[in-house]
Design an enzyme around this catalytic site. Structure first.
Site, mmCIF file in Angstrom:
data_model
loop_
_atom_site.group_PDB
_atom_site.id
_atom_site.type_symbol
_atom_site.label_atom_id
_atom_site.label_comp_id
_atom_site.label_asym_id
_atom_site.label_seq_id
_atom_site.Cartn_x
_atom_site.Cartn_y
_atom_site.Cartn_z
ATOM 1 N N LYS A 48 0.842 -1.198 0.000
ATOM 2 C CA LYS A 48 0.000 0.000 0.000
ATOM 3 C C LYS A 48 0.879 1.251 0.000
ATOM 4 C CE LYS A 48 -0.296 0.133 5.054
ATOM 5 N NZ LYS A 48 -1.173 0.140 6.235
ATOM 6 N N ARG A 149 -11.041 0.561 14.218
ATOM 7 C CA ARG A 149 -10.823 1.099 12.883
ATOM 8 C C ARG A 149 -11.723 0.300 11.956
ATOM 9 N NH1 ARG A 149 -4.609 1.441 10.910
ATOM 10 N NH2 ARG A 149 -5.044 -0.690 10.258
ATOM 11 N N HIS A 181 -6.558 -6.742 12.843
ATOM 12 C CA HIS A 181 -5.290 -6.036 13.036
ATOM 13 C C HIS A 181 -5.221 -5.620 14.504
ATOM 14 C CE1 HIS A 181 -1.694 -4.172 11.527
ATOM 15 N NE2 HIS A 181 -2.012 -2.987 12.013
ATOM 16 N N ARG A 237 1.186 -10.939 7.434
ATOM 17 C CA ARG A 237 1.203 -9.752 6.561
ATOM 18 C C ARG A 237 2.436 -8.918 6.894
ATOM 19 N NH1 ARG A 237 -3.985 -9.549 9.009
ATOM 20 N NH2 ARG A 237 -3.296 -7.705 10.171
ATOM 21 N N TYR A 282 15.338 30.873 8.335
ATOM 22 C CA TYR A 282 14.294 31.739 8.849
ATOM 23 C C TYR A 282 14.358 31.920 10.364
ATOM 24 C CZ TYR A 282 11.958 31.459 4.303
ATOM 25 O OH TYR A 282 11.653 31.547 2.955
ATOM 26 N N CYS A 329 13.437 24.643 4.947
ATOM 27 C CA CYS A 329 12.580 25.475 4.088
ATOM 28 C C CYS A 329 11.793 24.587 3.122
ATOM 29 C CB CYS A 329 13.429 26.474 3.324
ATOM 30 S SG CYS A 329 14.506 27.471 4.378
ATOM 31 N N ASP A 331 12.019 24.103 -0.108
ATOM 32 C CA ASP A 331 12.758 23.377 -1.129
ATOM 33 C C ASP A 331 14.232 23.190 -0.796
ATOM 34 O OD1 ASP A 331 10.653 23.311 -3.388
ATOM 35 O OD2 ASP A 331 10.728 25.423 -2.817
#
Length: 391
Positions: A48, A149, A181, A237, A282, A329, A331
């Protein structure tokens, strides 16, 4: 002539400096080791989330080469993509909206994909798709054994079993498996695990007494493949462990011969010397207390690099781990190279994380730095970073 942009989905993007290298042999070897540790007849490789960031189809094929005989995904689109890639092995998908995903459910049934069912509503949706396709659907009944869940709670289980029995008599669908699970899978001695497994065994017994089955039972995820052989049942699994990462705080993957399959690198695009008292990035949350050399890495939080790594010695450059300095930052981020550059220069490769046996930081170390785990780190890495594969 200007360079034509690469196309990613509907977005045009320029070639990116960062690179993800996936060692497919690591996945294959890891699955082989895990399979040998398993007492189960069947082994599901969970791919997944685009194979945990490693690449859906490539990871699946590598896992099958290692001995997996099932594949597991969350989304129906992932399962269908595997079929369209020519993968014929059994696939289980478990996350879909019964009231709205009718077309995708039909495509899954038509493609021979097993579907998890944890409610009567989901069961009816699958049955409707089966009738429209003229093909009997294969399902796995899911019990909510405490995770709260997916799956049916124990008090709702009899209704689900009865509805399944009626549809089986009509040859609309077939119940192939039963699963749950564990909420405390990564804490093997937790008392809730035993209680959950008792509930699961009771639920499977009820299903068998109603005439369903034989059901392939699966409970154990990565951690329990390694630490709870009594929970292996008919199938296990494997998720994180097959990618060489720790599925629980108490488990060192290397102790089981597992190695990470994914490495993230980028070139240094700038090296500069700054004097003492220089603010970095920053808000100047980092200040140099002496003359330092700084290196600029062209990756940032848009690429999945978490801001929480600032101040941690996690980046390998010049053969050793260096600390990230200042705020990450969008990028880019800065690395503290030390009072001397030590021969490090522009263009040198920076290894963000990879195999710790080579001196690199692991994704698990990055996860610890941000009070999380390695799985969050590897799944953050943005699609715009080029994936390169080696066998």
């Amino acid at each position: 002539m200007s360079q034509r942009p690469a196309v990613l989905g509907n977005e045009a993007v320029q070639a990116h400096a960062g690179q993800v290298t996936v060692d497919l042999s690591a996945i294959t070897d890891n699955v082989g080791r895990l399979r040998r540790l398993s007492r189960s007849s069947h082994f599901m490789a969970v791919v997944k989330g685009n194979g945990y960031g490693h690449g859906l189809v490539s990871a699946a094929r590598a896992a099958l080469d290692g001995g997996a005989d099932w594949l597991g995904v969350a989304q129906l689109a992932e399962a269908i993509a595997l079929r369209e890639a020519g993968i014929a092995e059994p696939i289980l998908a478990w996350l879909y909206l019964a009231s709205a995903d009718n077309e995708m459910i039909e495509r899954a049934v038509a493609s021979g994909i097993d579907l998890s069912v944890g409610s009567v509503e989901q069961l009816r949706a699958v049955a409707g798709a089966s009738r429209r396709q003229g093909r009997r659907a294969e399902i796995h009944l899911e019990l909510d054994s405490g995770l709260s869940r997916g799956g049916a709670r124990l008090e709702d289980w009899p209704e689900l079993v009865e509805a399944t029995k009626q549809l089986e008599r009509q040859n609309v669908l077939h119940s192939r498996g039963a699963w749950t699970h564990l909420a405390w899978a990564d804490v093997p001695a937790h008392s809730a695990n035993s209680a959950s497994v008792l509930d699961f065994e009771r639920a499977v017994h009820e299903a068998h007494m109603a005439g369903l089955g034989p059901l392939t039972r699966h409970v154990a995820s990565s951690a329990n493949i390694l630490d709870r052989p009594d929970l292996h049942f008919d199938m296990v699994r494997a998720g994180l462990a097959m990618y060489g990462l720790s599925p629980a705080d108490h488990i060192n993957p290397a102790a089981f011969g597992l190695r990470p399959a994914l490495t993230v690198t980028a070139p240094l695009v700038l090296v500069k010397r700054v004097p003492a008292g220089t603010g970095v990035s920053y808000e100047h949350r980092a200040m140099t207390h002496e003359s330092r050399f700084l290196g600029l890495v062209p990756l940032g939080y848009a690429d999945g690099i978490p801001k929480g790594i600032s101040g941690h010695r996690l980046v390998k450059v010049g053969g050793e781990l260096k600390p990230v300095i200042g705020k990450v930052c969008m990028d880019q981020f800065m690395v503290d190279l030390g009072p001397e550059a030590g021969g490090i220069s522009v263009g040198d490769t920076v290894e963000l994380f990879g195999d710790p046996s080579t001196g690199a930081a692991s994704a698990d170390m990055w996860g610890e730095a941000i009070s999380s785990h390695g799985d969050e780190i590897i799944n953050r890495i943005a699609p715009r970073l080029v994936r390169r594969y080696r066998a």
